[in-house]
Design a protein around this motif. Structure first.
Motif, mmCIF file in Angstrom:
data_model
loop_
_atom_site.group_PDB
_atom_site.id
_atom_site.type_symbol
_atom_site.label_atom_id
_atom_site.label_comp_id
_atom_site.label_asym_id
_atom_site.label_seq_id
_atom_site.Cartn_x
_atom_site.Cartn_y
_atom_site.Cartn_z
ATOM 1 N N PHE A 36 -1.069 -11.515 4.275
ATOM 2 C CA PHE A 36 -1.915 -10.419 4.736
ATOM 3 C C PHE A 36 -1.126 -9.456 5.609
ATOM 4 N N HIS A 37 -0.276 -9.983 6.498
ATOM 5 C CA HIS A 37 0.498 -9.110 7.371
ATOM 6 C C HIS A 37 1.515 -8.294 6.578
ATOM 7 N N VAL A 38 2.117 -8.898 5.567
ATOM 8 C CA VAL A 38 3.053 -8.156 4.714
ATOM 9 C C VAL A 38 2.313 -7.065 3.964
ATOM 10 N N TRP A 39 1.146 -7.397 3.405
ATOM 11 C CA TRP A 39 0.351 -6.395 2.696
ATOM 12 C C TRP A 39 -0.032 -5.245 3.624
ATOM 13 N N LEU A 40 -0.448 -5.589 4.847
ATOM 14 C CA LEU A 40 -0.846 -4.570 5.802
ATOM 15 C C LEU A 40 0.323 -3.665 6.157
ATOM 16 N N ALA A 41 1.514 -4.234 6.364
ATOM 17 C CA ALA A 41 2.697 -3.437 6.689
ATOM 18 C C ALA A 41 3.063 -2.514 5.531
ATOM 19 N N VAL A 42 2.992 -3.022 4.299
ATOM 20 C CA VAL A 42 3.306 -2.191 3.135
ATOM 21 C C VAL A 42 2.323 -1.031 3.018
ATOM 22 N N MET A 43 1.056 -1.300 3.265
ATOM 23 C CA MET A 43 0.054 -0.239 3.180
ATOM 24 C C MET A 43 0.267 0.829 4.255
ATOM 25 N N ILE A 44 0.624 0.412 5.455
ATOM 26 C CA ILE A 44 0.856 1.374 6.538
ATOM 27 C C ILE A 44 2.088 2.227 6.235
ATOM 28 N N ILE A 45 3.164 1.575 5.799
ATOM 29 C CA ILE A 45 4.387 2.318 5.479
ATOM 30 C C ILE A 45 4.134 3.261 4.299
ATOM 31 N N GLY A 46 3.435 2.791 3.278
ATOM 32 C CA GLY A 46 3.114 3.644 2.132
ATOM 33 C C GLY A 46 2.244 4.823 2.526
ATOM 34 N N GLY A 47 1.280 4.582 3.403
ATOM 35 C CA GLY A 47 0.429 5.687 3.866
ATOM 36 C C GLY A 47 1.215 6.715 4.652
ATOM 37 N N ALA A 48 2.140 6.254 5.495
ATOM 38 C CA ALA A 48 2.968 7.181 6.271
ATOM 39 C C ALA A 48 3.874 7.995 5.346
ATOM 40 N N LEU A 49 4.480 7.345 4.361
ATOM 41 C CA LEU A 49 5.339 8.069 3.417
ATOM 42 C C LEU A 49 4.533 9.068 2.594
ATOM 43 N N ALA A 50 3.339 8.704 2.196
ATOM 44 C CA ALA A 50 2.489 9.631 1.447
ATOM 45 C C ALA A 50 2.105 10.825 2.306
ATOM 46 N N PHE A 51 1.835 10.589 3.575
ATOM 47 C CA PHE A 51 1.473 11.681 4.479
ATOM 48 C C PHE A 51 2.646 12.640 4.669
ATOM 49 N N ILE A 52 3.840 12.090 4.875
ATOM 50 C CA ILE A 52 5.029 12.922 5.063
ATOM 51 C C ILE A 52 5.322 13.714 3.795
ATOM 52 N N THR A 53 5.181 13.078 2.629
ATOM 53 C CA THR A 53 5.398 13.770 1.353
ATOM 54 C C THR A 53 4.390 14.890 1.182
ATOM 55 N N ALA A 54 3.149 14.639 1.544
ATOM 56 C CA ALA A 54 2.114 15.674 1.418
ATOM 57 C C ALA A 54 2.426 16.858 2.327
ATOM 58 N N LEU A 55 2.986 16.593 3.504
ATOM 59 C CA LEU A 55 3.326 17.702 4.403
ATOM 60 C C LEU A 55 4.423 18.583 3.814
ATOM 61 N N PHE A 56 5.386 17.954 3.144
ATOM 62 C CA PHE A 56 6.473 18.741 2.537
ATOM 63 C C PHE A 56 6.000 19.524 1.325
ATOM 64 N N LEU A 57 4.957 19.038 0.638
ATOM 65 C CA LEU A 57 4.481 19.708 -0.556
ATOM 66 C C LEU A 57 3.518 20.854 -0.241
ATOM 67 N N VAL A 58 3.087 20.959 0.978
ATOM 68 C CA VAL A 58 2.118 22.018 1.337
ATOM 69 C C VAL A 58 2.784 23.325 1.536
#
Length: 58
Positions: A36-58
């Motif tokens: 569960f902790h590994v899954w949670l860490a992957v989801m947080i890191i993926g969400g942060a990377l998606a947010f940063i990518t979205a900022l560059f695409l705007v």
């Protein structure tokens, strides 16, 4: 002559009443917690990377 049937959502405990409940081993409980902790860490890191990518695409 009064026969009552259980509601559709109710489960009968008579079938499983004589079987002892299986207890989880400590290893399985630990693996679930770590997984569960590994899954949670992957989801947080993926969400942060998606947010940063979205900022560059705007």
């Amino acid at each position: 002559m009064d026969t009552q049937q259980p509601a559709p959502g109710d489960r009968s405990t008579e079938k499983h009443g004589d079987q002892p409940e299986k207890k989880e081993s400590k290893l399985m409980a630990g693996l679930k917690k770590v997984g569960f902790h590994v899954w949670l860490a992957v989801m947080i890191i993926g969400g942060a990377l998606a947010f940063i990518t979205a900022l560059f695409l705007v």
